[in-house]
Design a protein around this motif. Sequence first.
Motif, mmCIF file in Angstrom:
data_model
loop_
_atom_site.group_PDB
_atom_site.id
_atom_site.type_symbol
_atom_site.label_atom_id
_atom_site.label_comp_id
_atom_site.label_asym_id
_atom_site.label_seq_id
_atom_site.Cartn_x
_atom_site.Cartn_y
_atom_site.Cartn_z
ATOM 1 N N THR A 290 0.865 -1.190 0.000
ATOM 2 C CA THR A 290 0.000 0.000 0.000
ATOM 3 C C THR A 290 0.899 1.237 0.000
ATOM 4 O O THR A 290 0.744 2.123 -0.809
ATOM 5 N N TYR A 291 1.866 1.246 0.938
ATOM 6 C CA TYR A 291 2.874 2.307 1.003
ATOM 7 C C TYR A 291 4.238 1.651 0.813
ATOM 8 O O TYR A 291 4.437 0.512 1.225
ATOM 9 N N ASP B 57 7.899 6.188 5.421
ATOM 10 C CA ASP B 57 7.758 6.248 3.957
ATOM 11 C C ASP B 57 9.140 6.372 3.304
ATOM 12 O O ASP B 57 9.444 5.690 2.326
ATOM 13 N N ALA C 192 0.802 4.973 8.459
ATOM 14 C CA ALA C 192 1.003 5.980 7.411
ATOM 15 C C ALA C 192 -0.224 6.117 6.521
ATOM 16 O O ALA C 192 -0.465 7.173 5.939
ATOM 17 N N LYS D 95 3.269 9.553 -4.787
ATOM 18 C CA LYS D 95 1.946 9.713 -4.174
ATOM 19 C C LYS D 95 2.058 9.920 -2.667
ATOM 20 O O LYS D 95 1.261 10.624 -2.057
ATOM 21 N N GLU D 96 3.066 9.283 -2.070
ATOM 22 C CA GLU D 96 3.277 9.441 -0.626
ATOM 23 C C GLU D 96 3.891 10.810 -0.312
ATOM 24 O O GLU D 96 3.516 11.473 0.658
ATOM 25 N N LEU E 140 -8.067 18.209 1.135
ATOM 26 C CA LEU E 140 -8.500 17.869 2.485
ATOM 27 C C LEU E 140 -9.764 18.611 2.892
ATOM 28 O O LEU E 140 -10.372 18.307 3.890
ATOM 29 N N LYS F 70 5.232 5.381 -7.466
ATOM 30 C CA LYS F 70 4.648 4.914 -6.208
ATOM 31 C C LYS F 70 4.923 5.917 -5.083
ATOM 32 O O LYS F 70 4.016 6.346 -4.375
ATOM 33 N N TYR G 227 1.820 13.860 0.272
ATOM 34 C CA TYR G 227 1.330 14.089 1.633
ATOM 35 C C TYR G 227 2.404 14.732 2.513
ATOM 36 O O TYR G 227 2.104 15.536 3.388
ATOM 37 N N LYS H 222 -6.565 7.361 4.251
ATOM 38 C CA LYS H 222 -6.271 8.456 3.309
ATOM 39 C C LYS H 222 -6.271 7.980 1.874
ATOM 40 O O LYS H 222 -5.812 6.889 1.576
ATOM 41 N N GLU H 223 -6.712 8.856 1.002
ATOM 42 C CA GLU H 223 -6.678 8.537 -0.423
ATOM 43 C C GLU H 223 -5.235 8.522 -0.904
ATOM 44 O O GLU H 223 -4.439 9.396 -0.563
ATOM 45 N N LEU H 224 -4.899 7.519 -1.660
ATOM 46 C CA LEU H 224 -3.534 7.429 -2.210
ATOM 47 C C LEU H 224 -3.637 7.023 -3.664
ATOM 48 O O LEU H 224 -4.377 6.131 -4.015
ATOM 49 N N TRP I 277 -0.169 0.902 -6.224
ATOM 50 C CA TRP I 277 -1.436 0.646 -5.545
ATOM 51 C C TRP I 277 -2.146 1.975 -5.282
ATOM 52 O O TRP I 277 -1.510 3.006 -5.041
ATOM 53 N N SER I 278 -3.467 1.911 -5.345
ATOM 54 C CA SER I 278 -4.266 3.100 -5.069
ATOM 55 C C SER I 278 -5.400 2.683 -4.140
ATOM 56 O O SER I 278 -5.818 1.515 -4.138
ATOM 57 N N ASN J 225 5.826 8.635 10.648
ATOM 58 C CA ASN J 225 5.216 8.042 9.446
ATOM 59 C C ASN J 225 5.916 8.529 8.178
ATOM 60 O O ASN J 225 6.110 7.753 7.241
ATOM 61 N N ARG K 52 -2.573 14.694 9.842
ATOM 62 C CA ARG K 52 -2.533 14.043 8.533
ATOM 63 C C ARG K 52 -2.007 12.628 8.602
ATOM 64 O O ARG K 52 -2.124 11.870 7.662
ATOM 65 N N PRO L 143 -3.357 13.853 -3.977
ATOM 66 C CA PRO L 143 -4.227 13.698 -2.825
ATOM 67 C C PRO L 143 -5.560 14.398 -3.060
ATOM 68 O O PRO L 143 -5.611 15.427 -3.738
ATOM 69 N N VAL L 144 -6.600 13.828 -2.497
ATOM 70 C CA VAL L 144 -7.892 14.493 -2.546
ATOM 71 C C VAL L 144 -7.797 15.736 -1.656
ATOM 72 O O VAL L 144 -7.242 15.660 -0.568
#
Lengths: 181, 263
Positions: free
Chosen positions: A69-70, B70, A161, B147-148, A137, B144, B151, A179-181, A105-106, B66, A156, A134-135
């Motif tokens: 995912t992350y 990442d 994470a 996207k992190e 906030l 990938k 944030y 959170k949206e990713l 991944w999303s 966090n 956040r 990101p969407v």
Amino acid sequence: MVTTTPGAAQAEQAAPAHHAPTALEAELRALAGSVPDPELPVLTLAELGVLRSVRVSGTGHVDVELTPTYTGCPAIEAMSTDIEQVLREHGRDDVSVRTVLSPAWSTDDISAEGRRKLAEFGIAPPRPHAADGPVPLSLTVRCPHCGSTDTELLSRFSSTACKALRRCVSCREPFDHFKEL
Amino acid sequence: MTPAAVPPAPVTPASPETGTASPADGAPALHAAALALGDDALVLSHRLGEWAGHAPVLEEEVALANIALDLLGQARVLLSLVDDEDELAYLREERAFRNLQLVEQPNGDFAQTIARQLYFSVYQNLLYGQLADTESPLAPLAAKAGKEVAYHQDHAEQWTIRLGDGTAESHERMERGLDALWRFTGEMFQPVPGLDLDWQALREQWTARVTEVLEKATLGVPEGPQSGAWAAGAGREGLHTESFGRMLAEMQHLHRSHPGASW
């Protein structure tokens, strides 16, 4: 019990064209997909949309592709071990689990059932993406406890994470938001 | 990267010469690029990890940890492309590290950490954005991780605005942090071998974004040179600032004291 998620189907299309899964591969994929997520055990890996493919070679070797995912998600190693274990319990000793990053991944890869379970578990599910990034906030996140849309961001980054910490202004309960990713 | 147990690597500290890939590997430029970006991520991850137990509020402690996680994930992917990740992280000498001097700078107060986050996350987001659209083997990671990092950037920008447009004290501290690190920002735009990017565009976009955020934060863009008396690009060549050695000593001591240990 595993249904193919829209995200997983999308990932398969994006992957290089391989043969259609055999009955055995479909069976093993269902087994691997039924493994619960180590950090969010209400979700299966199939529902989370992180299982990319399960292939069996002529020699009986099982090759599983998993996407994190992350990038730094520490759960990926536990996922790999759990998949190997469940396949071993079903007689497959020669298993390798590989991590693939592309396509990334999303949160859109989480199935509808997965989203429902997240909300039931008290975690506001991610909102679908409108565009890249990101969407904003400022968009509303609904409280998973009382359903109010009057919620505010506390941080956040939350317990992991992939989650943000929010508070419902109506019922005053804090909650995690995927959170949206 | 895989759960399979990796046998402990032989304990042979890499010399500066072997810190980058040798031509025999066939992809020296790619390895140099992966090492530069991987070291940026690794070193900043460690610096952010130093906030554990010291952050001003619990939420920020969790947020910085966090972000560090990442970055550590990126570092593991990138360094594994070059060689054994543990050997690279724990057994190289200071001069073999290719990270920017910016990311090794001490945390300072919270405002200085946020200033470092602002400068670096805007840069990293732009760099990964460009890299993701190339044919580079690093493109999947860039897509990938980008996207992190979006944030991380949002986190840094919101805090910059809040501190800059906050109290007289927070404004002054934010300004001090931005000024202190400004001379390390020029190095970011030094082309890295193996990365086919538009560095001039990167610099322009970075400057435009940082300027926009600082204006919102009622802060000025620091004046003065964006590099020190030495040539910009020093970190990428293995030349580091004084505090980096102490950071490495702490980061590496457990692995060096107990080679191959696991739990």
